[in-house]
Design an enzyme around this catalytic site. Structure first.
Site, PDB file in Angstrom:
ATOM      1  N   GLU A  98       0.846  -1.187   0.000  1.00  0.00           N
ATOM      2  CA  GLU A  98       0.000   0.000   0.000  1.00  0.00           C
ATOM      3  C   GLU A  98       0.887   1.245   0.000  1.00  0.00           C
ATOM      4  O   GLU A  98       0.448   2.333   0.359  1.00  0.00           O
ATOM      5  CB  GLU A  98      -0.998   0.000   1.150  1.00  0.00           C
ATOM      6  CG  GLU A  98      -0.442  -0.157   2.523  1.00  0.00           C
ATOM      7  CD  GLU A  98      -1.565  -0.211   3.560  1.00  0.00           C
ATOM      8  OE1 GLU A  98      -2.246   0.793   3.728  1.00  0.00           O
ATOM      9  OE2 GLU A  98      -1.737  -1.275   4.179  1.00  0.00           O
ATOM     10  N   CYS A 130      -3.416  -3.819   4.032  1.00  0.00           N
ATOM     11  CA  CYS A 130      -2.419  -4.771   4.568  1.00  0.00           C
ATOM     12  C   CYS A 130      -2.640  -6.207   4.082  1.00  0.00           C
ATOM     13  O   CYS A 130      -1.858  -7.106   4.423  1.00  0.00           O
ATOM     14  CB  CYS A 130      -2.445  -4.732   6.093  1.00  0.00           C
ATOM     15  SG  CYS A 130      -2.173  -3.102   6.748  1.00  0.00           S
ATOM     16  N   THR A 173       2.986   3.480  16.045  1.00  0.00           N
ATOM     17  CA  THR A 173       2.809   2.166  15.402  1.00  0.00           C
ATOM     18  C   THR A 173       3.503   2.102  14.038  1.00  0.00           C
ATOM     19  O   THR A 173       3.334   1.124  13.310  1.00  0.00           O
ATOM     20  CB  THR A 173       1.310   1.820  15.223  1.00  0.00           C
ATOM     21  OG1 THR A 173       0.755   2.655  14.188  1.00  0.00           O
ATOM     22  CG2 THR A 173       0.520   2.024  16.500  1.00  0.00           C
ATOM     23  N   SER A 221     -11.689   0.292  12.718  1.00  0.00           N
ATOM     24  CA  SER A 221     -10.719  -0.710  12.218  1.00  0.00           C
ATOM     25  C   SER A 221     -10.598  -1.864  13.207  1.00  0.00           C
ATOM     26  O   SER A 221     -10.501  -3.027  12.817  1.00  0.00           O
ATOM     27  CB  SER A 221      -9.360  -0.078  11.908  1.00  0.00           C
ATOM     28  OG  SER A 221      -8.617   0.165  13.069  1.00  0.00           O
ATOM     29  N   HIS A 255      -2.124 -10.449  11.478  1.00  0.00           N
ATOM     30  CA  HIS A 255      -1.616  -9.157  11.010  1.00  0.00           C
ATOM     31  C   HIS A 255      -1.426  -8.291  12.260  1.00  0.00           C
ATOM     32  O   HIS A 255      -2.310  -8.254  13.118  1.00  0.00           O
ATOM     33  CB  HIS A 255      -2.609  -8.510  10.041  1.00  0.00           C
ATOM     34  CG  HIS A 255      -2.330  -7.061   9.796  1.00  0.00           C
ATOM     35  ND1 HIS A 255      -1.075  -6.603   9.465  1.00  0.00           N
ATOM     36  CD2 HIS A 255      -3.118  -5.955   9.866  1.00  0.00           C
ATOM     37  CE1 HIS A 255      -1.115  -5.287   9.328  1.00  0.00           C
ATOM     38  NE2 HIS A 255      -2.348  -4.873   9.569  1.00  0.00           N
ATOM     39  N   LYS A 264      -6.469  -7.824  21.634  1.00  0.00           N
ATOM     40  CA  LYS A 264      -7.910  -7.554  21.722  1.00  0.00           C
ATOM     41  C   LYS A 264      -8.701  -8.498  20.816  1.00  0.00           C
ATOM     42  O   LYS A 264      -9.786  -8.941  21.177  1.00  0.00           O
ATOM     43  CB  LYS A 264      -8.196  -6.098  21.347  1.00  0.00           C
ATOM     44  CG  LYS A 264      -7.784  -5.130  22.434  1.00  0.00           C
ATOM     45  CD  LYS A 264      -8.201  -3.721  22.086  1.00  0.00           C
ATOM     46  CE  LYS A 264      -7.833  -2.792  23.239  1.00  0.00           C
ATOM     47  NZ  LYS A 264      -8.298  -1.437  23.042  1.00  0.00           N
ATOM     48  N   ASN A 300       4.601  -1.611  12.492  1.00  0.00           N
ATOM     49  CA  ASN A 300       3.638  -2.078  11.491  1.00  0.00           C
ATOM     50  C   ASN A 300       4.249  -1.955  10.105  1.00  0.00           C
ATOM     51  O   ASN A 300       4.524  -0.852   9.632  1.00  0.00           O
ATOM     52  CB  ASN A 300       2.347  -1.255  11.572  1.00  0.00           C
ATOM     53  CG  ASN A 300       1.237  -1.833  10.695  1.00  0.00           C
ATOM     54  OD1 ASN A 300       1.425  -2.840  10.021  1.00  0.00           O
ATOM     55  ND2 ASN A 300       0.084  -1.199  10.707  1.00  0.00           N
ATOM     56  N   SER A 330      -7.538  -3.221   5.639  1.00  0.00           N
ATOM     57  CA  SER A 330      -8.630  -2.250   5.789  1.00  0.00           C
ATOM     58  C   SER A 330      -9.377  -2.108   4.481  1.00  0.00           C
ATOM     59  O   SER A 330      -8.847  -2.345   3.408  1.00  0.00           O
ATOM     60  CB  SER A 330      -8.056  -0.915   6.240  1.00  0.00           C
ATOM     61  OG  SER A 330      -7.584  -1.050   7.550  1.00  0.00           O
TER      62      SER A 330
HETATM   63  N1  CAA Z   1       0.111   3.442  30.655  1.00  0.00           N
HETATM   64  C1  CAA Z   1      -0.367   2.264  30.161  1.00  0.00           C
HETATM   65  N2  CAA Z   1      -1.357   2.204  29.220  1.00  0.00           N
HETATM   66  C2  CAA Z   1      -1.850   3.372  28.754  1.00  0.00           C
HETATM   67  C3  CAA Z   1      -1.412   4.618  29.227  1.00  0.00           C
HETATM   68  C4  CAA Z   1      -0.388   4.611  30.220  1.00  0.00           C
HETATM   69  N3  CAA Z   1       0.120   5.763  30.727  1.00  0.00           N
HETATM   70  N4  CAA Z   1      -2.094   5.576  28.589  1.00  0.00           N
HETATM   71  C5  CAA Z   1      -2.945   4.955  27.725  1.00  0.00           C
HETATM   72  N5  CAA Z   1      -2.798   3.631  27.829  1.00  0.00           N
HETATM   73  C6  CAA Z   1      -3.490   2.580  27.086  1.00  0.00           C
HETATM   74  C7  CAA Z   1      -4.976   2.850  26.940  1.00  0.00           C
HETATM   75  O1  CAA Z   1      -5.690   2.439  28.085  1.00  0.00           O
HETATM   76  C8  CAA Z   1      -5.263   2.013  25.694  1.00  0.00           C
HETATM   77  O2  CAA Z   1      -5.329   0.672  26.053  1.00  0.00           O
HETATM   78  P1  CAA Z   1      -6.702  -0.128  25.849  1.00  0.00           P
HETATM   79  O3  CAA Z   1      -7.062   0.047  24.425  1.00  0.00           O
HETATM   80  O4  CAA Z   1      -6.373  -1.514  26.236  1.00  0.00           O
HETATM   81  O5  CAA Z   1      -7.683   0.540  26.767  1.00  0.00           O
HETATM   82  C9  CAA Z   1      -4.001   2.189  24.858  1.00  0.00           C
HETATM   83  O6  CAA Z   1      -2.991   2.630  25.753  1.00  0.00           O
HETATM   84  C10 CAA Z   1      -4.126   3.210  23.728  1.00  0.00           C
HETATM   85  O7  CAA Z   1      -4.662   4.366  24.293  1.00  0.00           O
HETATM   86  P2  CAA Z   1      -5.685   5.267  23.484  1.00  0.00           P
HETATM   87  O8  CAA Z   1      -6.754   4.409  22.910  1.00  0.00           O
HETATM   88  O9  CAA Z   1      -6.072   6.412  24.339  1.00  0.00           O
HETATM   89  O10 CAA Z   1      -4.728   5.773  22.312  1.00  0.00           O
HETATM   90  P3  CAA Z   1      -5.007   6.795  21.163  1.00  0.00           P
HETATM   91  O11 CAA Z   1      -6.351   7.397  21.221  1.00  0.00           O
HETATM   92  O12 CAA Z   1      -3.825   7.691  21.122  1.00  0.00           O
HETATM   93  O13 CAA Z   1      -4.997   5.837  19.860  1.00  0.00           O
HETATM   94  C11 CAA Z   1      -4.217   4.092  18.480  1.00  0.00           C
HETATM   95  C12 CAA Z   1      -3.826   5.144  19.487  1.00  0.00           C
HETATM   96  C13 CAA Z   1      -4.976   2.984  19.182  1.00  0.00           C
HETATM   97  C14 CAA Z   1      -2.927   3.514  17.870  1.00  0.00           C
HETATM   98  C15 CAA Z   1      -5.079   4.746  17.388  1.00  0.00           C
HETATM   99  O14 CAA Z   1      -4.364   5.760  16.752  1.00  0.00           O
HETATM  100  C16 CAA Z   1      -5.535   3.798  16.346  1.00  0.00           C
HETATM  101  O15 CAA Z   1      -6.555   3.165  16.520  1.00  0.00           O
HETATM  102  N6  CAA Z   1      -4.795   3.745  15.249  1.00  0.00           N
HETATM  103  C17 CAA Z   1      -5.111   2.999  14.102  1.00  0.00           C
HETATM  104  C18 CAA Z   1      -5.173   1.574  14.369  1.00  0.00           C
HETATM  105  C19 CAA Z   1      -4.782   0.881  13.174  1.00  0.00           C
HETATM  106  O16 CAA Z   1      -3.591   0.701  12.929  1.00  0.00           O
HETATM  107  N7  CAA Z   1      -5.777   0.497  12.398  1.00  0.00           N
HETATM  108  C20 CAA Z   1      -5.540  -0.176  11.218  1.00  0.00           C
HETATM  109  C21 CAA Z   1      -5.588  -1.600  11.451  1.00  0.00           C
HETATM  110  S1  CAA Z   1      -5.262  -2.559  10.041  1.00  0.00           S
HETATM  111  C22 CAA Z   1      -3.955  -1.858   9.361  1.00  0.00           C
HETATM  112  O17 CAA Z   1      -2.841  -2.130   9.703  1.00  0.00           O
HETATM  113  C23 CAA Z   1      -4.329  -0.938   8.296  1.00  0.00           C
HETATM  114  C24 CAA Z   1      -4.284  -1.579   7.032  1.00  0.00           C
HETATM  115  O18 CAA Z   1      -4.955  -2.525   6.604  1.00  0.00           O
HETATM  116  C25 CAA Z   1      -3.320  -0.876   6.281  1.00  0.00           C
END
Ligand code: CAA
Length: 375
Positions: A98, A130, A173, A221, A255, A264, A300, A330
């Site tokens: 991609e 992906c 990531t 996602s 993946h 999860k 990733n 995705s």
């Molecule tokens: N200590 C420990 N843990 C902590 C923390 C701390 N100080 N602060 C936060 N966390 C934890 C949170 O509790 C959370 O864990 P849970 O989900 O288990 O509750 C985790 O850290 C992430 O926290 P947030 O959800 O608040 O993070 P965010 O809002 O900044 O989002 C992200 C980060 C989850 C990476 C988000 O940007 C995201 O969803 N990104 C995209 C995901 C993705 O890659 N999707 C595509 C999937 S498929 C692919 O790869 C694409 C493809 O096909 C090309």
């Protein structure tokens, strides 16, 4: 709740007859990396969020002169050298990515040019986020199984450079890498012809034409990734409990956008099938987590992520031992594949690639990274 261990062990000679799969494998990652704790310092975030919250450790980053093509070509050269055949024995080169360089010219043409591969060969790029590398592998496998290939082998490559906009929540990531596979006789692993796919058109992660960075609906996602896993495992299990299916495998590869997302999905799979939480957590720790050792150091690599995990899981397996591989792209499309180790899995020649690249790469400081990203 127990997972039955049902091992089907086939003699290697039987595996090689009229079966198709991975004859050789090569991997490549770039020569720079950033520790996610340095990124956390730079962005004013608690490092535990990245390391414990997301399960990330390091992200592979390209240096000047490195890109999706150089990674793909480096991985391909390693796979071809181990395979030992001449380029003229390749009848197909398919690159899943991609990180396209052009809207018309396939990435396979850039890679073939680098390798000096031309002549009677079908050359194309496969795009489905992906999932593209897996689709390229499936096509090569089915091309072989149909007989259309004749005696020729296929070169399949999954290669990507994953970058988000600076300060995007997805920034920790990021990653990059390539996995190349020669699809021919199953010296490393037979890829079973039966697989289960599941798709649903959504916008969970996409990159509009002309834009450098993806747009992501993170929660969607995650939901789609979980749904794909639930449906494909159920379909492959058929009338049997999913726990019985899972019990057949030494390892379950996924993946890996980031390791917490995989955890999860495994917990979701357990809940969907009525497994108690400690059992599912135990399954994750024993059969899934170990496959992500390299992903945690690479980040990733989009199309390559699943195959980096598969390369890790196949290391040292005895002929006949089996693994499962869950691919997600995705958009969204998902597919669950199963692989049976061949006679060359035990020696795991390809393991040297990441060992060498990881040992040779240079750690960037937060300042280096900030200067490079401009923010
Ligand atoms: N200590 C420990 N843990 C902590 C923390 C701390 N100080 N602060 C936060 N966390 C934890 C949170 O509790 C959370 O864990 P849970 O989900 O288990 O509750 C985790 O850290 C992430 O926290 P947030 O959800 O608040 O993070 P965010 O809002 O900044 O989002 C992200 C980060 C989850 C990476 C988000 O940007 C995201 O969803 N990104 C995209 C995901 C993705 O890659 N999707 C595509 C999937 S498929 C692919 O790869 C694409 C493809 O096909 C090309």
């Amino acid at each position: 709740m127990h997972f039955l261990v049902l091992r089907r062990v086939f003699p290697p000679a039987l595996l090689a007859m009229n079966h198709h799969g991975i004859a050789s494998m090569g991997l490549a990652i770039p020569s720079r990396y950033l520790d996610v704790r340095d990124l956390a310092d730079l962005r004013g975030v608690d490092p535990n969020k990245y390391t414990k919250g997301l399960g990330c450790h390091e992200m592979a980053l390209c240096a000047e002169g490195e890109d999706v093509v150089t990674l793909a070509a480096a991985a391909a050269r390693r796979a071809i050298e181990r395979w030992g055949g001449p380029l003229s024995d390749l009848g197909l080169i398919a690159v899943g990515t991609e990180t396209a360089k052009d809207m018309s010219r396939p990435l396979s043409a850039f890679v073939a040019e680098d390798l000096g591969l031309d002549g009677h060969v079908r050359s194309y790029e496969v795009k489905h986020a992906c999932y593209g590398g897996t689709l390229a592998l499936r096509q090569a496998l089915e091309w072989r199984a149909s007989g259309a290939s004749g005696p020729k082998a296929a070169l399949v490559i999954a290669s990507d450079v994953a970058l988000y906009a600076p300060k995007d929540p997805g920034e920790p990531t990021q990653g990059a890498g390539a996995v190349a596979m020669i699809v021919a006789e199953p010296r490393i692993a037979e890829v079973d012809l039966r697989s289960e796919a599941y798709a649903k058109p959504v916008f969970d992660f996409w990159r509009p034409v002309g834009e450098s960075f993806p747009k992501v609906d993170g929660p969607l996602s995650l939901e789609c990734y979980n749904l794909g896993a639930e449906r494909t495992f159920a379909a492959l299990a058929g009338d049997r409990p999913v726990a019985d299916l899972v019990g057949e495998f030494e390892a379950l590869c996924f993946h890996v956008p980031f390791p917490k997302m995989v955890k999860k999905a495994v917990m979701h799979l357990g809940a969907a099938n009525g497994w108690d939480e400690p059992t599912t957590a135990g399954l994750f720790e024993t059969k899934v987590m170990p496959t992500m050792e390299d992903n945690r150091r690479v980040g990733n690599a989009y199309t390559a992520s699943l195959w980096i995990s598969v390369a890790r899981a196949l290391r040292g397996l005895q002929a006949g031992q089996r693994i499962a591989a869950y691919s997600y792209g995705s958009g969204f499309g998902a597919e669950l594949l199963t692989l049976t180790a061949g006679k060359d899995a035990a020696a795991a020649a390809w393991a040297a690639d990441l060992e060498a690249d990881l040992a040779a790469r240079r750690r960037l400081s937060a300042d280096d990274y900030q200067a490079w990203r401009g923010a």
